[in-house]
Scaffold this motif. Structure first.
Motif, mmCIF file in Angstrom:
data_model
loop_
_atom_site.group_PDB
_atom_site.id
_atom_site.type_symbol
_atom_site.label_atom_id
_atom_site.label_comp_id
_atom_site.label_asym_id
_atom_site.label_seq_id
_atom_site.Cartn_x
_atom_site.Cartn_y
_atom_site.Cartn_z
ATOM 1 N N ARG A 59 0.856 -1.199 0.000
ATOM 2 C CA ARG A 59 0.000 0.000 0.000
ATOM 3 C C ARG A 59 0.890 1.247 0.000
ATOM 4 N N MET A 60 1.997 1.154 0.759
ATOM 5 C CA MET A 60 2.955 2.273 0.808
ATOM 6 C C MET A 60 3.581 2.501 -0.581
ATOM 7 N N PHE A 61 3.892 1.406 -1.287
ATOM 8 C CA PHE A 61 4.462 1.565 -2.634
ATOM 9 C C PHE A 61 3.471 2.271 -3.557
ATOM 10 N N ASP A 62 2.184 1.965 -3.408
ATOM 11 C CA ASP A 62 1.190 2.650 -4.240
ATOM 12 C C ASP A 62 1.207 4.147 -3.950
ATOM 13 N N LEU A 63 1.377 4.499 -2.655
ATOM 14 C CA LEU A 63 1.459 5.919 -2.298
ATOM 15 C C LEU A 63 2.750 6.538 -2.887
ATOM 16 N N ILE A 64 3.859 5.810 -2.752
ATOM 17 C CA ILE A 64 5.134 6.322 -3.286
ATOM 18 C C ILE A 64 5.003 6.579 -4.782
ATOM 19 N N HIS A 65 4.330 5.663 -5.472
ATOM 20 C CA HIS A 65 4.209 5.840 -6.925
ATOM 21 C C HIS A 65 3.362 7.063 -7.278
ATOM 22 N N VAL A 66 2.409 7.427 -6.392
ATOM 23 C CA VAL A 66 1.645 8.673 -6.618
ATOM 24 C C VAL A 66 2.579 9.871 -6.413
ATOM 25 N N LEU A 67 3.414 9.791 -5.358
ATOM 26 C CA LEU A 67 4.265 10.935 -5.012
ATOM 27 C C LEU A 67 5.423 11.115 -5.984
ATOM 28 N N ALA A 68 5.924 9.976 -6.508
ATOM 29 C CA ALA A 68 7.251 10.039 -7.130
ATOM 30 C C ALA A 68 7.305 9.808 -8.630
ATOM 31 N N THR A 69 6.186 9.468 -9.259
ATOM 32 C CA THR A 69 6.361 9.047 -10.644
ATOM 33 C C THR A 69 6.114 10.168 -11.667
ATOM 34 N N ASP A 70 7.062 11.097 -11.718
ATOM 35 C CA ASP A 70 7.166 11.968 -12.889
ATOM 36 C C ASP A 70 8.659 12.033 -13.216
ATOM 37 N N HIS A 71 8.987 12.444 -14.432
ATOM 38 C CA HIS A 71 10.388 12.329 -14.876
ATOM 39 C C HIS A 71 11.365 13.056 -13.958
ATOM 40 N N THR A 72 11.013 14.282 -13.566
ATOM 41 C CA THR A 72 11.945 15.079 -12.755
ATOM 42 C C THR A 72 12.189 14.415 -11.407
ATOM 43 N N THR A 73 11.112 13.914 -10.816
ATOM 44 C CA THR A 73 11.253 13.288 -9.490
ATOM 45 C C THR A 73 12.038 11.990 -9.588
ATOM 46 N N ILE A 74 11.760 11.208 -10.612
ATOM 47 C CA ILE A 74 12.486 9.937 -10.777
ATOM 48 C C ILE A 74 13.981 10.205 -10.924
ATOM 49 N N LYS A 75 14.312 11.240 -11.693
ATOM 50 C CA LYS A 75 15.733 11.596 -11.875
ATOM 51 C C LYS A 75 16.362 11.939 -10.520
ATOM 52 N N ARG A 76 15.654 12.759 -9.762
ATOM 53 C CA ARG A 76 16.167 13.177 -8.445
ATOM 54 C C ARG A 76 16.363 11.969 -7.526
ATOM 55 N N ILE A 77 15.363 11.083 -7.524
ATOM 56 C CA ILE A 77 15.430 9.918 -6.628
ATOM 57 C C ILE A 77 16.608 9.013 -7.006
ATOM 58 N N ALA A 78 16.759 8.761 -8.302
ATOM 59 C CA ALA A 78 17.861 7.878 -8.740
ATOM 60 C C ALA A 78 19.201 8.452 -8.294
ATOM 61 N N LYS A 79 19.349 9.769 -8.427
ATOM 62 C CA LYS A 79 20.599 10.440 -8.016
ATOM 63 C C LYS A 79 20.828 10.242 -6.516
ATOM 64 N N GLU A 80 19.811 10.534 -5.729
ATOM 65 C CA GLU A 80 19.965 10.453 -4.266
ATOM 66 C C GLU A 80 20.240 9.017 -3.811
ATOM 67 N N VAL A 81 19.559 8.072 -4.463
ATOM 68 C CA VAL A 81 19.723 6.671 -4.047
ATOM 69 C C VAL A 81 21.161 6.203 -4.296
ATOM 70 N N VAL A 82 21.707 6.535 -5.452
ATOM 71 C CA VAL A 82 23.098 6.134 -5.740
ATOM 72 C C VAL A 82 24.044 6.810 -4.737
ATOM 73 N N GLU A 83 23.799 8.077 -4.451
ATOM 74 C CA GLU A 83 24.653 8.789 -3.487
ATOM 75 C C GLU A 83 24.590 8.137 -2.107
ATOM 76 N N ASP A 84 23.392 7.715 -1.710
ATOM 77 C CA ASP A 84 23.233 7.098 -0.380
ATOM 78 C C ASP A 84 23.948 5.741 -0.310
ATOM 79 N N PHE A 85 23.847 4.946 -1.361
ATOM 80 C CA PHE A 85 24.562 3.661 -1.355
ATOM 81 C C PHE A 85 26.074 3.898 -1.336
ATOM 82 N N ALA A 86 26.539 4.862 -2.128
ATOM 83 C CA ALA A 86 27.979 5.147 -2.172
ATOM 84 C C ALA A 86 28.489 5.593 -0.804
ATOM 85 N N ALA A 87 27.661 6.341 -0.077
ATOM 86 C CA ALA A 87 28.071 6.826 1.248
ATOM 87 C C ALA A 87 28.272 5.669 2.227
ATOM 88 N N GLU A 88 27.662 4.526 1.938
ATOM 89 C CA GLU A 88 27.851 3.333 2.789
ATOM 90 C C GLU A 88 28.975 2.451 2.252
#
Ligand code: 5GP
Length: 361
Positions: A59-88
């Motif tokens: 149910r949370m994923f359905d909410l995330i997909h409402v919040l996050a699924t446009d091109h600009t947001t997806i780009k931002r999320i992909a960037k942040e996610v890679v940065e967060d993994f690299a920081a670990e």
């Protein structure tokens, strides 16, 4: 924990939209709240909730997909996610995501993936090796690389992509994703994942797409045994994918089949315990597989959703099962064998681990 952070690590099971920072989700929710698309106060506590059952997660994923699924947001999320993994100190990240279509905003599965790739290419805190022929690998890193207390210099993260088939999809839609993955082999896509709510969808609906992936020589990983659907678990084991994720509810004879097949298992400790699929860390099947020397890889699944990171997953394994530093190190290094990227990448990863060992001695 600091030692686990300094250890170079390989992440093979992480979903893009399950890895979003809470702060980013809250920010996106606020904006949609201001536009009256959602009521912010209704979703704030849902975003900040820590323990969720498996069904609440979907149910949370359905909410995330409402919040996050446009091109600009997806780009931002992909960037942040890679940065967060690299920081670990994750040195190789195989990130999976479900390509999405949304005609209302002009999004196709292709354009969704383009946005993901644009995000990966826009990372600035670490050098990203994404496509060797691409000039991004030569792009100077703007901020200094992370130096941890062990002097480990996080210079580079290798990133590759898996395209996920959602179990809700039709056979045609699943095949479309597989064909897209094949077209994108030169753009960092290395395989196919089957995921989504395990209580929805039929194995036979997705089987033609998985067979097509095999024809196209795309390696496959399947979410397997998150619920006690023994008929499906059997079919998945008989299909013999390159890897499986979770492997929780296997019957005795299925454990034997898994053990003799040597199919590597992506282990997600926090995810399995927080969703109550496994009652506690002590009860986790990790230790049986580990003691049996079955191929396994520690992974996060959804670090945003489960408030974790890969260093923490190694720390939990060490604390729960009494693993030594050298056992953790060996486990991290063994993961190289199971990555879907090519031999050149595997060689480079071996060198990273050799370099780390040299620094330790
Ligand atoms: P996305 O593919 O949108 O980047 O990441 C979120 C999606 O991954 C979810 O909608 C779901 O389909 C899949 N997913 C994330 N975590 C899990 C999990 O623990 N189990 C299963 N079966 N699917 C998951």
């Amino acid at each position: 924990m600091e030692w686990c952070r300094s250890l170079p690590k390989i992440e093979l099971h992480a979903h893009l939209n399950g890895s979003i920072r809470d702060s980013t989700l809250l920010e996106l929710a606020k904006v949609l709240g201001e536009k009256n698309v959602i009521v912010f106060s209704d979703v704030e506590h849902i975003i900040l909730k820590d323990d969720r059952s498996l069904q609440e997660c979907f149910r949370m994923f359905d909410l995330i997909h409402v919040l996050a699924t446009d091109h600009t947001t997806i780009k931002r999320i992909a960037k942040e996610v890679v940065e967060d993994f690299a920081a670990e100190n994750v040195v190789y990240l195989e990130l999976r995501t479900t390509p999405k279509k949304n005609e209302a905003i002009g999004m196709s599965k292709q354009s969704y993936m383009k946005a993901v790739i644009a995000g990966i290419k826009s990372v600035e805190t670490v050098e990203v090796e994404f496509i060797p022929s691409d000039d991004i690998s030569k792009k100077p890193v703007k901020t200094p690389p992370i130096i941890d207390s062990f002097g480990t210099n996080t210079k580079k993260i290798y990133v590759r992509l898996l395209l996920s088939i959602d179990r809700r999809e039709t056979t045609a839609a699943a095949i479309e994703t597989v064909e897209l993955a094949s077209e994108m082999k030169d753009l960092g896509v290395v395989g196919i994942d089957l995921s989504g709510n395990p209580c929805i969808g039929e194995w036979l609906t997705v089987l033609p797409a998985l067979k097509r992936a095999r024809e196209l020589e795309l390696p496959i990983t399947l979410h397997c045994g998150e619920v006690p659907n023994h008929k499906e678990i059997q079919a998945m084991l008989e299909f013999c994918p390159q890897r499986i994720g979770h492997a929780i509810f296997l019957k005795e004879d299925q454990w034997k089949t898994l053990r003799s097949s040597n199919i590597p298992v992506e282990i997600c400790l926090s995810s399995n315990v927080k969703t109550q699929c496994v009652p506690s860390y002590d009860d986790h099947h990790f230790i049986d597989l580990y003691n049996a020397k079955h191929p396994l890889i520690l992974c996060t699944d959804d670090p945003g959703m489960f408030s974790t990171n890969l260093s923490r997953e190694y720390y939990i394994a060490a604390k729960t099962f009494g693993l030594s530093k050298s056992q953790l190190h060996e486990m991290a290094m063994n993961a190289i064998t199971y990555v879907f990227a090519d031999g050149k990448v595997k060689k480079a990863l071996e060198e990273i681990f050799e370099d780390y060992e040299r620094k330790l001695t």
